[in-house]
Design an enzyme around this catalytic site. Structure first.
Site, short mmCIF file in Angstrom:
data_model
loop_
_atom_site.label_atom_id
_atom_site.label_comp_id
_atom_site.label_asym_id
_atom_site.label_seq_id
_atom_site.Cartn_x
_atom_site.Cartn_y
_atom_site.Cartn_z
N GLY A 1 0.82 -1.21 0.00
CA GLY A 1 0.00 0.00 0.00
C GLY A 1 0.84 1.25 0.00
CB ILE B 1 4.13 6.78 1.46
CG1 ILE B 1 5.61 6.41 1.65
CG2 ILE B 1 3.82 8.07 2.22
CD1 ILE B 1 6.01 6.19 3.10
CB ALA C 1 4.71 20.37 5.45
CG HIS D 1 -33.46 21.76 -4.42
ND1 HIS D 1 -32.65 22.82 -4.05
CD2 HIS D 1 -34.57 21.84 -3.65
CE1 HIS D 1 -33.24 23.51 -3.10
NE2 HIS D 1 -34.42 22.94 -2.84
#
Length: 464
Positions: A39, A41, A268, A443
């Site tokens: 699978g 990371i 990051a 809707h």
């Protein structure tokens, strides 16, 4: 003697394992090599477990704001260990699912560290043992890893990468997030909702810099309103562990460098492709800044060597890797698949609020010389959004004024990561504004805003 296959895939992430399944469907004898967990990371340390964490923080946010829905929730709290445990169990469940898929599709799984030793040959080290594999075609799907700061390597204690941030043993009190791409903003959103004091530092002039400028501006206001401190156009000149956490040297827009202490920091700032030490250099496989160069089918410059996913460059997305895998395998099997069109790959950020987009931003479309028709519809004009208590956000569509081609779509607000697929399908089918205007939307749904945005681009919006 080497085990022989039609195809060997190095790496079992969302590119590798999907390619293996499709190859088996097409009648190829397939082996997949994985050094850690099936699978990759995404499933084990990325897309899936982070969404489990974000779901927890979303529910926690609703619990803290129960009164706005006429409900009562007293003494709301959380158990961090159980929050992390739930996320890991979700990843574990899906890992087991991939194992089952490999067995179902008769894909041979070879555990160990793989190296391409020659064209059509791959060696897999399993501790003291080495297994030799042969195949006419090899697909490299080894993915990528988090990029470290050159002056501050993540230690897992107070300086974290995404992997550390997913399994915290303690809750940050004051958190610094370095980088405001999707990963940075998602973790900032999670930890802010869980009670941390969060600051984001971004070198570029705006957060989520790859998104449409209006989306970035909206997210700036939304995150600031939630209490997140955003420092754009700001550099980081130092980050070091201190007695109380980490000390950051932050260079502000005015050039002034300020020292500030945080309990933890999440780095990051991008990724590094896993292309080293797997034999590519010796074979002469061409790369660009570490990323393998491929054509629209995943072929490299070396016969029989293919590459898919994060190792081939941006966008670094699981669904891009999966689609590349299918294209490559179908080409290997003698089919005639369409080449990868990166312009039709959606991007999603699962923060609160969510962000989703596909195609060109308004600015990029103008740079390309298009004459535009732009529509925009706010969540506050949608009955379902108001009923949900999620009336902040908008849907924006960008059309070629001459042809009606949908050049791009950009959304920010509740559940837009689910809505974006409607526009992805529209672009794939080369739908124009005419077909979209004539489409009936149910809707009450959030998707009605997609219709209204299209109508708005041509001065026909009904509810705004």
């Amino acid at each position: 003697m080497a085990d022989t296959y039609d195809l060997v895939i190095l790496g079992s992430g969302p590119g590798g394992y999907v390619a293996a399944i499709r190859a088996s469907q097409l009648g190829l004898k397939v082996a997949i090599v994985e050094r850690e967990r099936l699978g990759g990371i995404c499933l084990n340390w990325g897309c899936i477990p982070t969404k489990a964490l974000l779901r927890t923080s979303e529910i926690y946010h609703y619990m803290q704001n129960a009164e706005s829905y006429g409900l009562k929730a007293d003494n709301v709290g959380f158990d961090l260990a159980k929050v992390v445990d739930r996320s890991r169990k979700v990843a574990g469940q899906l890992n087991a699912g991939v194992k089952g898929l490999m067995k179902k599709n008769k894909v041979t799984v070879v555990e160990g560290v793989g190296t391409v030793t020659a064209t059509g040959k791959l060696s897999v080290k399993q501790g003291d043992k080495t297994v030799e594999l042969e195949a006419k075609n090899i697909i490299v799907a080894t993915g990528a890893r988090a990029r470290d700061l050159p002056f501050a390597k993540a230690d897992g204690k107070t300086i974290w990468t995404y992997r550390h941030a997913m399994v915290p043993t303690e809750m940050p009190t004051k958190l610094l997030v370095i980088g405001s791409g999707a990963i940075g903003v998602e973790f900032a959103s999670f930890y802010n909702d869980m009670g941390a004091d969060v600051t984001i530092v971004e070198m570029l002039p705006r957060i989520l810099p790859v998104e449409d400028e209006e989306v970035s501006a909206f997210m700036d206001k939304a995150l600031t309103k939630q209490g997140i401190k955003l420092l754009t156009g700001t550099g980081l000149e130092g980050l070091a562990p201190s007695g109380t956490g980490v000390t950051a040297k932050i260079k502000h827009k005015d050039g002034k460098v300020v020292e500030e202490t945080f309990s933890h920091a999440i780095v990051a700032i991008g990724i590094v492709p896993n292309t080293e030490n797997i034999g590519l250099e010796a074979l002469g496989v061409e790369t660009d800044r570490g990323h393998i160069k491929t054509d629209g089918y995943g072929r490299t410059n070396v016969e029989g060597i293919w590459a898919i996913g994060d190792v081939t460059g941006a966008p670094w997305l699981a669904h891009k890797a999966s689609h590349e895998g299918i294209i490559a395998v179908e080409k290997i099997a003698g089919g005639s698949p369409h080449q990868m069109d990166k312009a039709n790959i959606p991007g999603c950020t699962y923060s609160r609020p969510q962000v989703a987009s596909v195609g060109m931003t308004e600015a990029k479309a103008k740079e390309a010389g298009y004459e535009l028709k732009v529509g925009k519809f706010p969540f506050i004009g949608n009955g379902k959004a108001i009923a949900l208590g999620e009336a902040e956000g908008f849907v924006k569509t960008v059309f070629d004024a001459k042809t009606g081609e949908l050049l791009g779509a950009h959304m920010v607000g509740a559940e837009v990561t689910e809505l974006i697929q409607g526009y992805v399908v529209a672009r794939q089918l080369e739908t124009t504004e005419a077909e979209l205007m004539e489409t009936v939307f149910a809707h009450p749904t959030l998707s009605e805003m997609m219709h209204e945005s299209v109508l708005g681009a041509y001065g026909r919006s009904i509810h705004y």
